[in-house]
Design a protein around this motif. Structure first.
Motif, short mmCIF file in Angstrom:
data_model
loop_
_atom_site.label_atom_id
_atom_site.label_comp_id
_atom_site.label_asym_id
_atom_site.label_seq_id
_atom_site.Cartn_x
_atom_site.Cartn_y
_atom_site.Cartn_z
N ASP A 32 0.79 -1.11 0.13
CA ASP A 32 -0.12 -0.01 -0.09
C ASP A 32 0.90 1.23 -0.12
O ASP A 32 1.32 1.54 1.00
CB ASP A 32 -0.76 0.15 1.03
CG ASP A 32 -1.74 1.37 1.11
OD1 ASP A 32 -1.78 2.19 0.30
OD2 ASP A 32 -2.71 1.39 2.24
N SER A 35 0.76 3.49 2.99
CA SER A 35 1.13 3.37 4.00
C SER A 35 2.33 3.79 4.65
O SER A 35 3.45 4.05 4.07
CB SER A 35 1.71 1.67 4.20
OG SER A 35 1.97 1.28 5.74
N THR A 136 0.71 -9.62 13.11
CA THR A 136 -0.41 -8.53 13.22
C THR A 136 -0.33 -7.97 14.45
O THR A 136 -0.95 -6.78 14.28
CB THR A 136 -1.49 -9.71 13.27
OG1 THR A 136 -1.74 -10.29 11.92
CG2 THR A 136 -3.11 -9.02 13.44
N ASN A 140 -0.83 -3.87 14.66
CA ASN A 140 -1.78 -3.12 15.41
C ASN A 140 -1.13 -2.12 16.22
O ASN A 140 -1.90 -1.14 16.60
CB ASN A 140 -2.71 -4.29 16.28
CG ASN A 140 -3.45 -5.30 15.43
OD1 ASN A 140 -3.78 -4.60 14.17
ND2 ASN A 140 -3.81 -6.43 15.88
N SER A 143 -1.13 0.94 14.36
CA SER A 143 -2.41 1.47 13.92
C SER A 143 -2.20 1.22 12.48
O SER A 143 -2.69 2.15 11.60
CB SER A 143 -2.47 2.72 14.25
OG SER A 143 -2.50 2.99 15.60
N VAL A 144 -1.66 0.22 11.88
CA VAL A 144 -1.60 -0.02 10.34
C VAL A 144 -3.26 -0.46 9.89
O VAL A 144 -3.55 -1.56 10.41
CB VAL A 144 -0.78 -1.03 10.21
CG1 VAL A 144 -0.98 -1.56 8.60
CG2 VAL A 144 0.58 -0.72 10.35
N LYS A 145 -3.84 0.24 9.02
CA LYS A 145 -4.94 -0.05 8.43
C LYS A 145 -4.90 -0.94 7.20
O LYS A 145 -3.68 -1.09 6.74
CB LYS A 145 -5.72 1.22 8.16
CG LYS A 145 -5.83 2.00 9.44
CD LYS A 145 -6.44 3.54 9.03
CE LYS A 145 -6.56 4.30 10.08
NZ LYS A 145 -7.57 5.71 9.67
N GLU A 146 -5.91 -1.38 6.91
CA GLU A 146 -5.78 -2.16 5.57
C GLU A 146 -4.91 -3.49 5.73
O GLU A 146 -4.04 -3.84 4.77
CB GLU A 146 -5.44 -1.42 4.37
CG GLU A 146 -6.32 -0.26 4.24
CD GLU A 146 -7.69 -0.57 3.47
OE1 GLU A 146 -8.02 -1.65 3.18
OE2 GLU A 146 -8.51 0.28 3.36
N GLN A 147 -5.08 -4.29 6.88
CA GLN A 147 -4.31 -5.18 7.03
C GLN A 147 -4.30 -6.41 6.13
O GLN A 147 -3.61 -7.18 5.71
CB GLN A 147 -4.16 -5.51 8.58
CG GLN A 147 -3.45 -4.57 9.58
CD GLN A 147 -3.25 -5.38 10.87
OE1 GLN A 147 -3.13 -6.51 11.12
NE2 GLN A 147 -3.29 -4.28 11.86
#
Length: 225
Positions: A32, A35, A136, A140, A143-147
């Protein structure tokens, strides 16, 4: 530096989490492009051994990139490649400066494989050793989105093992083209891609006897830091 060049500095490291951390910034960016996390600025968040190991690798990645991008070797060869491909890219949206930057990094990956300075299979084995649950948890904490998007890319990255293909110089120009296509649709014709491949072949021939110097230089700097 690209994936394999970063791995060079951890080629003897038995800790798979540190190895992952050393390429994780690029994995996230490839999955991404928007990111953007900064775990090195929030070190107090990390307490578990695997979290600290990933963080250690992450910080090493940042250090290596800084040393490389300020090295005379990089500045010189980025500029020389830019000059050699400038005319080829004249009627395309591709910026020669950007192309020169990416090209020298891919060339170094190619030369590491060609001269057997690293074993790409070992890199992939390290990645397979990392627990998805642990990774994971690290994401977390940052605060990583779109994992789901990241893990889809990560699993494909491990399964396809495309970094091994960099041993063939034709795949270097193809990889370069794919990077361009993330920004510009269909930026090169087949003829231009063939010409680019030949330019890279000629350039590789000129530097392959001395390319390892930049790795040795950075390795000494890391040891003395």
């Amino acid at each position: 530096m690209n994936f394999l060049s970063h791995y060079y500095f951890d080629r003897y490291n038995p800790n798979s989490y540190e190895v992952l951390g050393s390429i994780l910034p690029d994995l996230l960016k490839n999955a991404d492009k928007i990111s953007n996390i900064f775990p090195e600025k929030n070190e107090d968040k990390f307490t578990q051994p695997y979290e600290l190991a990933i963080l250690k690798g992450w910080k090493k990645h940042l250090k290596v990139d800084k040393l490389f991008h300020n090295a005379t070797f990089f500045l010189e060869h980025q500029h020389q490649i830019k000059l050699k491909i400038k005319d080829l890219l004249e009627n395309t949206p591709i910026k020669p400066f950007f192309a020169g930057h990416i090209a020298i990094e891919l060339i170094l990956d190619h030369l590491l494989l060609k001269h057997q300075k690293i074993d790409a299979t070992r890199l992939y084995k390290h990645l397979d050793n990392v627990s998805k649950h642990h990774l994971t948890a690290f994401l977390n904490l940052n605060s990583v989105k779109e994992q789901e998007k990241f893990f889809t890319f990560f699993e494909m990255f491990k399964k396809e093992q495309y970094l091994k293909s960099y041993e063939d110089v034709a795949n270097i120009s193809y990889a370069l083209k794919r990077i361009f296509m993330r920004i510009w649709p269909n930026p090169l014709t087949t003829k231009q891609e063939d010409t680019l491949t030949q330019i890279l072949i000629d350039y590789i021939f000129d530097i392959e006897e001395k390319f390892i110097i930049i790795f040795e230089q950075i390795e000494r700097q890391l040891l003395n830091d």
